[in-house]
Scaffold this motif. Sequence first.
Motif, mmCIF file in Angstrom:
data_model
loop_
_atom_site.group_PDB
_atom_site.id
_atom_site.type_symbol
_atom_site.label_atom_id
_atom_site.label_comp_id
_atom_site.label_asym_id
_atom_site.label_seq_id
_atom_site.Cartn_x
_atom_site.Cartn_y
_atom_site.Cartn_z
ATOM 1 N N TRP A 253 0.803 -1.218 0.000
ATOM 2 C CA TRP A 253 0.000 0.000 0.000
ATOM 3 C C TRP A 253 0.845 1.283 0.000
ATOM 4 C CZ3 TRP A 253 -4.602 1.416 -1.411
ATOM 5 C CH2 TRP A 253 -5.100 2.653 -1.014
ATOM 6 N N TYR A 291 -6.734 -4.583 -0.438
ATOM 7 C CA TYR A 291 -6.033 -3.675 0.476
ATOM 8 C C TYR A 291 -6.985 -3.148 1.545
ATOM 9 C CZ TYR A 291 -2.384 -3.426 -3.144
ATOM 10 O OH TYR A 291 -1.401 -3.720 -4.049
ATOM 11 N N GLN A 293 -6.376 -0.870 3.562
ATOM 12 C CA GLN A 293 -6.228 0.590 3.559
ATOM 13 C C GLN A 293 -7.140 1.234 2.518
ATOM 14 O OE1 GLN A 293 -3.847 -1.699 3.098
ATOM 15 N NE2 GLN A 293 -1.960 -1.202 4.210
#
Length: 326
Positions: A253, A291, A293
């Motif tokens: 990320w 991900y 995030q």
Amino acid sequence: MEGLLDFVLRDILTRSGGIDRCVSEFIRVTNTLLPARVFERIVPELHNGGRTFAGVPVRPQLLGSDPACLADNAAVLASLGPFGVDLNFGCPAKVVNRHGGGAALLEDPELLSRILCAVRRAVPAHMPVSAKMRLGLHDDKRAEECALALQEGGATELVVHARTKADAYRPPAYWERIADIRAVVRIPVIANGEIWNVQDALRCRALSGCGDLMLGRGMVTDPGLALAIAALGDGDGHGSGEGPADAAPVIAWPTLLPLVADFWQLVRTRLDRKKQAGRLKQWLNFLRHRYPQATAAYLELRTVNDPQVIDRWLAERCALPLTVSG
């Protein structure tokens, strides 16, 4: 992938590595000879020698059902210097199929051959003319017949999405049917459909016998997927089917976030203001499958439609001067 994998996302994803060639979103051809500016608007890479800024060739794709009209438009497109011309015989969209385009053409192998033959004659002999097909419209009984028709018409390469139109995008993809097609044609075949991770790539290679793969939604979801597959080597169709399906993404990320910021900068400068926030949220919605995030980012921005708010949000996280006026 209309409305998703446009020139903006092609630019960003090809920076990730592992991609040998891109195919554009389809350019719809009806009964009109399109001017050069239409091709250049959808495939602006034509102004860059036919490549993305990362240097990856882009092959524009035409969609239609009239051999003469497709041939005339292919000739215009060829004059702009692309890395070949691709023809769409796989789109499952109802509006496309209702007008006899995309996967609907798989009901008429003879017409497939006439289209390929007309386009092949209309472009320079050295220029590749490839085709993408599904296994069929309602069933896969004519898959081999369609593939042979495309070969006989002059296709230099065939991409097979291993589902019928009726299957839409529901798993599974029937990769073993691609092996059946490979057994009857002499041209290179590329496997496509339901490749989300390295394990899928290995299984697809093993079942289809194809070394080359086309990635769609899997690449949008995991921008490092092509790089991870490239690390396996060219592949010979004899993979074990075992692979790290749940392994961490090759692109972490912190490395991806600057690419997201670059994507946003391109969106801000190239797309209409009303569409900008939606395009970022669209990609984040795909990225959130790989991900955590991205999930957090999507939730923070889900109700934000002001591009300047997103400018500030990204600038804070990337420590970059991302403000764009307007």
